[in-house]
Design a protein around this motif. Structure first.
Motif, PDB file in Angstrom:
ATOM      1  N   ASP A 222       0.809  -1.219   0.000  1.00  0.00           N
ATOM      2  CA  ASP A 222       0.000   0.000   0.000  1.00  0.00           C
ATOM      3  C   ASP A 222       0.844   1.271   0.000  1.00  0.00           C
ATOM      4  O   ASP A 222       0.301   2.387   0.048  1.00  0.00           O
ATOM      5  N   GLY A 223       2.161   1.126  -0.026  1.00  0.00           N
ATOM      6  CA  GLY A 223       3.043   2.288  -0.096  1.00  0.00           C
ATOM      7  C   GLY A 223       3.209   3.039   1.200  1.00  0.00           C
ATOM      8  O   GLY A 223       3.819   4.112   1.225  1.00  0.00           O
ATOM      9  N   SER A 224       2.717   2.499   2.316  1.00  0.00           N
ATOM     10  CA  SER A 224       2.761   3.248   3.578  1.00  0.00           C
ATOM     11  C   SER A 224       4.079   3.075   4.324  1.00  0.00           C
ATOM     12  O   SER A 224       4.408   3.887   5.179  1.00  0.00           O
ATOM     13  N   ARG A 225       4.804   2.011   4.006  1.00  0.00           N
ATOM     14  CA  ARG A 225       6.058   1.754   4.700  1.00  0.00           C
ATOM     15  C   ARG A 225       7.163   1.459   3.695  1.00  0.00           C
ATOM     16  O   ARG A 225       6.912   0.912   2.623  1.00  0.00           O
ATOM     17  N   VAL A 226       8.371   1.816   4.092  1.00  0.00           N
ATOM     18  CA  VAL A 226       9.536   1.551   3.263  1.00  0.00           C
ATOM     19  C   VAL A 226      10.564   0.814   4.108  1.00  0.00           C
ATOM     20  O   VAL A 226      10.701   1.075   5.307  1.00  0.00           O
ATOM     21  N   ALA A 227      11.253  -0.135   3.491  1.00  0.00           N
ATOM     22  CA  ALA A 227      12.344  -0.844   4.154  1.00  0.00           C
ATOM     23  C   ALA A 227      13.603  -0.645   3.331  1.00  0.00           C
ATOM     24  O   ALA A 227      13.558  -0.684   2.101  1.00  0.00           O
ATOM     25  N   TYR A 228      14.710  -0.417   3.999  1.00  0.00           N
ATOM     26  CA  TYR A 228      15.961  -0.213   3.275  1.00  0.00           C
ATOM     27  C   TYR A 228      17.123  -0.726   4.121  1.00  0.00           C
ATOM     28  O   TYR A 228      17.026  -0.864   5.338  1.00  0.00           O
ATOM     29  N   THR A 229      18.208  -1.041   3.452  1.00  0.00           N
ATOM     30  CA  THR A 229      19.395  -1.527   4.162  1.00  0.00           C
ATOM     31  C   THR A 229      20.241  -0.357   4.635  1.00  0.00           C
ATOM     32  O   THR A 229      20.280   0.696   4.007  1.00  0.00           O
ATOM     33  N   ARG A 230      20.908  -0.577   5.740  1.00  0.00           N
ATOM     34  CA  ARG A 230      21.805   0.434   6.296  1.00  0.00           C
ATOM     35  C   ARG A 230      23.075  -0.273   6.764  1.00  0.00           C
ATOM     36  O   ARG A 230      23.002  -1.280   7.478  1.00  0.00           O
ATOM     37  N   PHE A 231      24.202   0.246   6.338  1.00  0.00           N
ATOM     38  CA  PHE A 231      25.478  -0.287   6.826  1.00  0.00           C
ATOM     39  C   PHE A 231      25.842   0.453   8.099  1.00  0.00           C
ATOM     40  O   PHE A 231      25.893   1.680   8.128  1.00  0.00           O
ATOM     41  N   VAL A 232      26.083  -0.307   9.162  1.00  0.00           N
ATOM     42  CA  VAL A 232      26.355   0.271  10.475  1.00  0.00           C
ATOM     43  C   VAL A 232      27.833   0.094  10.793  1.00  0.00           C
ATOM     44  O   VAL A 232      28.338  -1.030  10.847  1.00  0.00           O
ATOM     45  N   ASN A 233      28.526   1.208  10.990  1.00  0.00           N
ATOM     46  CA  ASN A 233      29.920   1.155  11.415  1.00  0.00           C
ATOM     47  C   ASN A 233      29.968   0.869  12.906  1.00  0.00           C
ATOM     48  O   ASN A 233      29.434   1.622  13.715  1.00  0.00           O
ATOM     49  N   GLY A 234      30.613  -0.249  13.257  1.00  0.00           N
ATOM     50  CA  GLY A 234      30.719  -0.605  14.660  1.00  0.00           C
ATOM     51  C   GLY A 234      31.754   0.245  15.383  1.00  0.00           C
ATOM     52  O   GLY A 234      32.519   0.990  14.775  1.00  0.00           O
ATOM     53  N   THR A 235      31.789   0.119  16.698  1.00  0.00           N
ATOM     54  CA  THR A 235      32.790   0.853  17.477  1.00  0.00           C
ATOM     55  C   THR A 235      34.199   0.393  17.122  1.00  0.00           C
ATOM     56  O   THR A 235      35.156   1.149  17.232  1.00  0.00           O
ATOM     57  N   VAL A 236      34.301  -0.868  16.672  1.00  0.00           N
ATOM     58  CA  VAL A 236      35.539  -1.380  16.085  1.00  0.00           C
ATOM     59  C   VAL A 236      35.127  -2.078  14.796  1.00  0.00           C
ATOM     60  O   VAL A 236      33.981  -2.510  14.649  1.00  0.00           O
ATOM     61  N   PRO A 237      36.028  -2.187  13.807  1.00  0.00           N
ATOM     62  CA  PRO A 237      35.632  -2.743  12.514  1.00  0.00           C
ATOM     63  C   PRO A 237      34.978  -4.118  12.591  1.00  0.00           C
ATOM     64  O   PRO A 237      34.088  -4.424  11.797  1.00  0.00           O
ATOM     65  N   GLY A 238      35.384  -4.944  13.544  1.00  0.00           N
ATOM     66  CA  GLY A 238      34.796  -6.272  13.647  1.00  0.00           C
ATOM     67  C   GLY A 238      33.312  -6.259  13.962  1.00  0.00           C
ATOM     68  O   GLY A 238      32.628  -7.270  13.805  1.00  0.00           O
ATOM     69  N   LEU A 239      32.794  -5.115  14.417  1.00  0.00           N
ATOM     70  CA  LEU A 239      31.365  -4.996  14.728  1.00  0.00           C
ATOM     71  C   LEU A 239      30.578  -4.323  13.611  1.00  0.00           C
ATOM     72  O   LEU A 239      29.396  -4.019  13.781  1.00  0.00           O
ATOM     73  N   ASN A 240      31.215  -4.054  12.467  1.00  0.00           N
ATOM     74  CA  ASN A 240      30.473  -3.538  11.317  1.00  0.00           C
ATOM     75  C   ASN A 240      29.364  -4.523  10.947  1.00  0.00           C
ATOM     76  O   ASN A 240      29.545  -5.737  11.023  1.00  0.00           O
ATOM     77  N   ARG A 241      28.222  -4.013  10.531  1.00  0.00           N
ATOM     78  CA  ARG A 241      27.113  -4.910  10.220  1.00  0.00           C
ATOM     79  C   ARG A 241      26.118  -4.238   9.276  1.00  0.00           C
ATOM     80  O   ARG A 241      26.088  -3.014   9.139  1.00  0.00           O
ATOM     81  N   ASP A 242      25.311  -5.074   8.617  1.00  0.00           N
ATOM     82  CA  ASP A 242      24.224  -4.612   7.760  1.00  0.00           C
ATOM     83  C   ASP A 242      22.917  -4.744   8.519  1.00  0.00           C
ATOM     84  O   ASP A 242      22.625  -5.807   9.101  1.00  0.00           O
ATOM     85  N   ALA A 243      22.128  -3.688   8.506  1.00  0.00           N
ATOM     86  CA  ALA A 243      20.832  -3.679   9.171  1.00  0.00           C
ATOM     87  C   ALA A 243      19.742  -3.376   8.149  1.00  0.00           C
ATOM     88  O   ALA A 243      20.010  -2.866   7.066  1.00  0.00           O
ATOM     89  N   VAL A 244      18.502  -3.705   8.501  1.00  0.00           N
ATOM     90  CA  VAL A 244      17.344  -3.339   7.693  1.00  0.00           C
ATOM     91  C   VAL A 244      16.462  -2.419   8.522  1.00  0.00           C
ATOM     92  O   VAL A 244      16.109  -2.750   9.667  1.00  0.00           O
ATOM     93  N   VAL A 245      16.138  -1.275   7.962  1.00  0.00           N
ATOM     94  CA  VAL A 245      15.301  -0.275   8.633  1.00  0.00           C
ATOM     95  C   VAL A 245      13.919  -0.279   8.006  1.00  0.00           C
ATOM     96  O   VAL A 245      13.789  -0.260   6.775  1.00  0.00           O
ATOM     97  N   ILE A 246      12.875  -0.318   8.827  1.00  0.00           N
ATOM     98  CA  ILE A 246      11.492  -0.148   8.349  1.00  0.00           C
ATOM     99  C   ILE A 246      11.038   1.221   8.831  1.00  0.00           C
ATOM    100  O   ILE A 246      11.107   1.535  10.029  1.00  0.00           O
ATOM    101  N   ALA A 247      10.595   2.065   7.876  1.00  0.00           N
ATOM    102  CA  ALA A 247      10.227   3.440   8.209  1.00  0.00           C
ATOM    103  C   ALA A 247       8.860   3.786   7.639  1.00  0.00           C
ATOM    104  O   ALA A 247       8.365   3.133   6.706  1.00  0.00           O
ATOM    105  N   ASP A 248       8.257   4.817   8.213  1.00  0.00           N
ATOM    106  CA  ASP A 248       7.006   5.365   7.687  1.00  0.00           C
ATOM    107  C   ASP A 248       7.310   6.076   6.375  1.00  0.00           C
ATOM    108  O   ASP A 248       8.159   6.972   6.334  1.00  0.00           O
ATOM    109  N   ALA A 249       6.631   5.677   5.300  1.00  0.00           N
ATOM    110  CA  ALA A 249       6.941   6.239   3.983  1.00  0.00           C
ATOM    111  C   ALA A 249       6.512   7.691   3.851  1.00  0.00           C
ATOM    112  O   ALA A 249       7.040   8.414   3.003  1.00  0.00           O
ATOM    113  N   ALA A 250       5.573   8.144   4.672  1.00  0.00           N
ATOM    114  CA  ALA A 250       5.094   9.519   4.567  1.00  0.00           C
ATOM    115  C   ALA A 250       5.954  10.496   5.356  1.00  0.00           C
ATOM    116  O   ALA A 250       6.088  11.661   4.973  1.00  0.00           O
TER     117      ALA A 250
END
Length: 675
Positions: A222-250
């Motif tokens: 219905d176009g009301s929500r958007v999901a996108y990937t986000r690369f998260v820089n960890g406090t040290v490189p070994g904690l770098n990770r990929d996350a998925v964010v769900i947000a209100d599209a409006a």
């Protein structure tokens, strides 16, 4: 498999082989009546591939029809809810009043109605890197960069112009990584923008995606929500990770974030009713344990996360959900025993293998969920659109008419199966020339795949065995330890020992192949790229059984590589901290055996390779000369980890063929033209 040739095939002529059209992706309209493919063809100069869109008849009766044509090309087709076809292109906007030279600003988003001309829908300073459309609403999401301090696209454009006018190209990093495959990251950072397809609504910035510019996003139906990937820089490189964010599209307000130090999340897809988000979840590697991957479903109201494949032993990919609201059926692909079948996961958790053979991608589900469309490929078959029964099992698909027929093959495909030294079942594909027999055994080339988490299970344009078969070679395509499609045990048995169990598996499969009566065991060569290039180097320092070896983008010195690669933190986790855990570097680094190399070697590397930086190839070539090993270095100043330009690809094939001819067959060396 193509028919037996009655004469020369396209593989006997590298120009003809590389000029074959390449089908890359599919898109199905919401009503199921239209199927469109993106197809790459050579440009007029033969120096680049240009993508265009083709209409494919879903019934398989009518011939394909080309829909678009431009010098910049069109790619990433997708259909909007009203049936309008969208695509990405770097072409200029020729509409009256359009700003001239927009094409220089990168890729823009276009809409092509079923009748009429394409019109530009969205543009972003610096280009659009990806987009998504809502299944039942006039909403789109697209990804583009914003410079630090830029609140919106307009401010980003001004800051970009200021940098250009000042001739500033410097980038200030405050966290890593700094490179990705073949380009520097930044200074702009990817964001996802949501707007109406018609442009009537204001654009909403749904937030930063991090520093890697894959532009991966999804919209709820219905176009009301958007999901996108986000690369998260960890406090040290070994904690770098990929996350998925769900947000209100409006509003862009974040509703939920799928993020965990132990996992990476990616590939978001909404269910047809919008209640759930499905995505791939990767268990991150550690020094002791390899990756593992599964498919999860997240309830967007409660946040409950469910593993949909708890007993499935291979890694899923290519998620496609039922378009029927309330139907929780999911289709996906996964590498399996030298194939990449389509699987169906029913609402009760049952998983069914739909296909008998081949490798599948670009899954498209018909509106009644009764039919699937996909691209099918195999070691002996280039990608072609096919139709499948979505509720079937162990079936062969119906091929649809499309560009890209490769014609007859110059040989036949078979398999080699043995047990490894630890009893684990091993297998490989073997391409054999038609004329090979016990009376006329063929010389053998062994190709080692990259990854190493990968598998020889699909057609490839870059390491294709058939031009070598056309020259008279048999080509072995082995899947040693660390390969995908053989369960988690296959990764575990090779973990932390890149040059250990995988090397022994490789030698065992080579031994078994050389024992065949149609193979000449006295004339064998080996080649590989990326991890395969590493293994080529490892083989060169471990045995002199091969007549010649080709190392493309191969790791030579693991210590220097670990600090120079774009994914430095990943390889530190695999091999350990050099200061406190030197054991794996000492056990697996080929450079430590440089003085043992006796086999003639061809080194191939691109200067734009940031995954395996070119210094690895240069150091290898220098060491080969230092120890007086016959060696050549094919260097591409403007290529990356792969050799992608068609004129360079032809030169790559020609050089490898001539090198093997000289050393495996004992013919005189023929220097390729133009180098």
């Amino acid at each position: 498999m193509s028919a037996t040739p009655s004469g020369p095939t396209a593989f006997h002529d590298l120009s003809a082989f590389l000029a074959t059209p390449r089908v890359n992706s599919l898109a199905l309209s919401a009503d199921g009546s239209r199927l469109v493919a993106a197809v790459q063809t050579l440009n007029g100069e033969g120096t680049a591939y240009v993508s265009g869109l083709w209409e494919i008849d879903p019934t398989g009766e009518r011939a394909p029809q080309r829909l678009t044509r431009s010098a910049k090309g069109e790619s990433a087709p997708a259909f909007a809810a009203d049936g309008t076809l969208f695509f990405v292109s770097g072409r200029d906007n020729t509409d009256p009043g359009a700003e001239k030279g927009e094409g220089k600003d990168g890729a823009t988003l276009w809409a092509l109605p079923e009748r009429g001309e394409a019109r530009q829908i969205a543009r972003h300073p610096g280009g659009i890197s990806g987009y998504a459309l809502a299944a039942r609403a006039a909403t789109l999401a697209y990804s583009g960069g914003l410079l630090p301090g830029a609140a919106d696209a307009e401010a980003h454009a001004k800051l970009s112009k200021d940098r250009e006018d000042a001739k500033v190209t410097a980038i200030l990093y405050e966290a890593g990584p700094t490179r990705f495959w073949d380009h520097d990251l930044g200074p702009a950072e990817q964001h996802t923008f949501v707007r109406s397809v018609t442009g009537e609504a204001a654009t909403v910035d749904a937030g930063g995606q991090g520093s890697r510019d894959d532009g991966e996003s999804a919209l709820s139906p219905d176009g009301s929500r958007v999901a996108y990937t986000r690369f998260v820089n960890g406090t040290v490189p070994g904690l770098n990770r990929d996350a998925v964010v769900i947000a209100d599209a409006a509003t862009g307000e974040e509703i939920r974030v799928l993020e965990d130090a132990e996992y990476d999340y990616f590939g978001p897809v909404f269910s047809a009713d919008g209640r759930f988000l499905l995505c791939l979840r990767l268990l991150k590697l550690t020094y002791e344990t390899p990756y593992d991957e599964t498919l999860v479903r997240v309830d967007l109201e409660t946040g409950e996360e469910t593993d949909l494949l708890p007993g499935f032993d291979n890694w899923p990919a290519g998620i496609a959900v039922s378009p029927i609201e309330g139907d929780e059926t999911v289709w996906f692909t996964a590498d399996e025993l030298g194939h990449a079948p389509v699987f169906r996961r029913d609402p009760d958790g049952t998983v069914t293998r739909l296909t008998v053979s081949g490798a599948y991608s670009s899954l498209q589900v018909a509106p009644d969920a009764a039919t699937l469309y996909a691209l099918r490929t195999d070691i002996d078959a280039a990608p072609v659109p096919v139709r499948l029964d979505a509720a079937g099992a162990a079936q062969s698909p119906v091929a649809l008419k499309a560009p890209g027929d490769i014609g007859a093959l110059p040989g036949r495909l078979t398999e080699v199966r043995i047990d490894g030294d630890d009893g684990f079942p091993l297998r490989a594909w073997l391409a054999v020339p038609e004329e090979a027999s016990a009376d006329a055994p063929a010389p053998l080339l062994v190709f080692v795949h990259g990854g190493p988490q990968s598998s020889w299970n699909a057609w490839t344009w870059r390491w294709n065995p058939w031009p070598f078969v056309a020259r008279g070679y048999a080509v072995l395509l082995p899947d040693p330890a660390l390969s995908t499609g053989y369960g988690q045990r296959m990764h575990e048995r090779g973990w932390g020992q890149w040059g250990g169990q995988p090397y022994r598996d490789l030698m065992a499969l080579t031994d078994a192949t050389e024992a065949r009566p149609d193979i000449d065991e006295t004339r064998t060569g080996l080649a590989g790229g990326s991890y395969g290039g590493y293994m080529a180097n490892r083989v060169a320092t471990s045995t002199d059984r091969f007549k010649s070896i080709v190392s493309h983008a191969g790791l030579w010195d693991l210590r220097s590589f670990q600090g120079d690669t774009d994914g430095s933190w990943i390889f530190r986790q695999i091999f350990g901290d050099q200061l406190t855990q030197p054991e794996r570097y000492e056990a697996n680094s080929p450079v430590l055996g440089a003085e043992r190399v006796r086999t003639p070697m061809l080194v191939v590397h691109g200067a734009k390779d940031y995954r395996v930086p070119v210094g690895q190839g240069m150091a290898l070539f220098q060491d080969l000369q230092r120890f007086e090993v016959p060696a050549k270095f094919l260097y591409f100043p403007d290529e990356n980890h792969w050799v992608l330009k068609p004129n360079h690809s032809e030169l790559w094939y020609e050089t490898l063929l001539n090198f093997f001819d000289a050393h495996v067959l004992g013919k005189g060396w023929v220097r390729p033209g133009l180098v």
